[in-house]
Design an enzyme around this catalytic site. Structure first.
Site, mmCIF file in Angstrom:
data_model
loop_
_atom_site.group_PDB
_atom_site.id
_atom_site.type_symbol
_atom_site.label_atom_id
_atom_site.label_comp_id
_atom_site.label_asym_id
_atom_site.label_seq_id
_atom_site.Cartn_x
_atom_site.Cartn_y
_atom_site.Cartn_z
ATOM 1 N N CYS A 1 5.834 -0.366 7.605
ATOM 2 C CA CYS A 1 5.070 0.822 6.783
ATOM 3 C C CYS A 1 6.423 1.444 5.768
ATOM 4 O O CYS A 1 7.542 1.229 6.318
ATOM 5 C CB CYS A 1 4.672 2.006 7.540
ATOM 6 S SG CYS A 1 4.282 3.553 6.649
ATOM 7 N N LEU A 2 6.344 1.595 4.713
ATOM 8 C CA LEU A 2 7.253 2.057 3.746
ATOM 9 C C LEU A 2 8.060 3.360 4.406
ATOM 10 O O LEU A 2 9.156 3.736 4.141
ATOM 11 C CB LEU A 2 6.986 2.483 2.301
ATOM 12 C CG LEU A 2 6.500 1.146 1.672
ATOM 13 C CD1 LEU A 2 5.845 1.330 0.251
ATOM 14 C CD2 LEU A 2 7.730 0.031 1.461
ATOM 15 N N GLN B 1 2.963 9.801 1.394
ATOM 16 C CA GLN B 1 4.275 9.143 1.465
ATOM 17 C C GLN B 1 5.113 9.329 0.311
ATOM 18 O O GLN B 1 6.241 9.130 0.478
ATOM 19 C CB GLN B 1 3.980 7.598 1.511
ATOM 20 C CG GLN B 1 3.373 7.236 2.842
ATOM 21 C CD GLN B 1 3.061 5.653 2.866
ATOM 22 O OE1 GLN B 1 2.134 5.150 2.359
ATOM 23 N NE2 GLN B 1 3.970 4.910 3.366
ATOM 24 N N GLY C 1 0.826 -1.073 -0.074
ATOM 25 C CA GLY C 1 -0.085 0.190 -0.047
ATOM 26 C C GLY C 1 0.906 1.332 0.022
ATOM 27 O O GLY C 1 2.059 1.423 0.640
ATOM 28 N N HIS D 1 -4.794 1.188 7.357
ATOM 29 C CA HIS D 1 -3.431 1.840 7.304
ATOM 30 C C HIS D 1 -3.287 2.993 6.476
ATOM 31 O O HIS D 1 -2.728 3.982 6.657
ATOM 32 C CB HIS D 1 -2.381 0.691 7.060
ATOM 33 C CG HIS D 1 -1.114 1.145 7.158
ATOM 34 N ND1 HIS D 1 -0.245 0.665 8.140
ATOM 35 C CD2 HIS D 1 -0.135 1.760 6.267
ATOM 36 C CE1 HIS D 1 0.958 1.181 7.826
ATOM 37 N NE2 HIS D 1 1.070 2.035 6.744
ATOM 38 N N GLU D 2 -3.570 2.908 5.128
ATOM 39 C CA GLU D 2 -3.275 3.684 4.005
ATOM 40 C C GLU D 2 -4.271 5.166 4.195
ATOM 41 O O GLU D 2 -4.006 6.244 4.116
ATOM 42 C CB GLU D 2 -3.740 3.183 2.567
ATOM 43 C CG GLU D 2 -2.650 1.945 2.310
ATOM 44 C CD GLU D 2 -1.115 2.510 2.739
ATOM 45 O OE1 GLU D 2 -0.641 3.726 2.557
ATOM 46 O OE2 GLU D 2 -0.282 1.580 3.015
ATOM 47 N N HIS E 1 -3.090 7.518 6.830
ATOM 48 C CA HIS E 1 -2.037 8.325 6.409
ATOM 49 C C HIS E 1 -2.756 9.676 5.497
ATOM 50 O O HIS E 1 -2.242 10.806 5.887
ATOM 51 C CB HIS E 1 -1.373 7.511 4.913
ATOM 52 C CG HIS E 1 -0.095 6.783 5.452
ATOM 53 N ND1 HIS E 1 0.870 7.345 6.066
ATOM 54 C CD2 HIS E 1 0.128 5.399 5.156
ATOM 55 C CE1 HIS E 1 1.654 6.362 6.483
ATOM 56 N NE2 HIS E 1 1.257 5.171 5.696
#
Length: 164
Positions: A89-90, A51, A46, A131-132, A135
């Site tokens: 997470c990235l 991000q 994701g 999660h996304e 953000h």
């Protein structure tokens, strides 16, 4: 398309609430295509626009089931059940936590042309939706994690991966 730099923890863009997308134009399509390339290159599941430094309500999810799902201006409309599991997470490289999320999540979103649709996810997909979308409101999973893994636990996980 192009790869975009992934913003990491400490950058204020990750703590900023994103604005809705109002123009469904070539610029949005380039962002979506670039995000898809960036997500694939990072081997993630994701990616949200903040991000990559863009404060718009845009999310990509790719759990390997149905290809890349583009969610523009997404909203969670239903959620049920519960799952607790490992999350990373990235934008928080090298760290993982135990997070409890709904097991089934339904979202309403727009596609790249502005048409509304609904998508439902279970398990990993539901986790990614939550999660996304967080953000987009400037929230990282670390704020809702039951606990973060210790360096020793991370090392143990890495050695288990090496054995597999």
């Amino acid at each position: 398309m192009a790869l975009r730099n992934i913003v990491t923890v400490g950058d204020s863009v990750l703590n900023t609430v994103c604005r809705p997308v109002t123009k469904f134009d070539k610029r949005l399509h380039v962002l979506l295509d670039d995000m898809a390339d960036t997500l694939a290159d990072a081997n993630g599941v994701g990616l949200a626009a903040p991000q990559v430094g863009v404060l718009r309500r845009v999310v990509l999810v790719d759990t390997g089931e149905d290809g890349v799902l583009e969610l523009i201006n997404p909203v969670i409309t239903e959620q049920s059940g519960e799952q607790t599991g490992l999350e990373g997470c990235l934008s928080v490289p090298g760290q993982y936590g135990i997070v409890t999320r709904p097991n089934v999540v339904k979202v309403r979103a727009q596609d790249r042309f502005g048409a509304w649709f609904e998508a439902e996810g279970e398990g990993l997909t539901a986790r990614c939706f939550c999660h996304e979308l967080a953000h987009l409101d400037g929230q990282l999973y670390t704020a809702v994690a039951d606990r973060m893994l210790t360096p020793e636990e991370l090392e143990e996980l890495a050695s288990e991966d090496d054995e597999a």
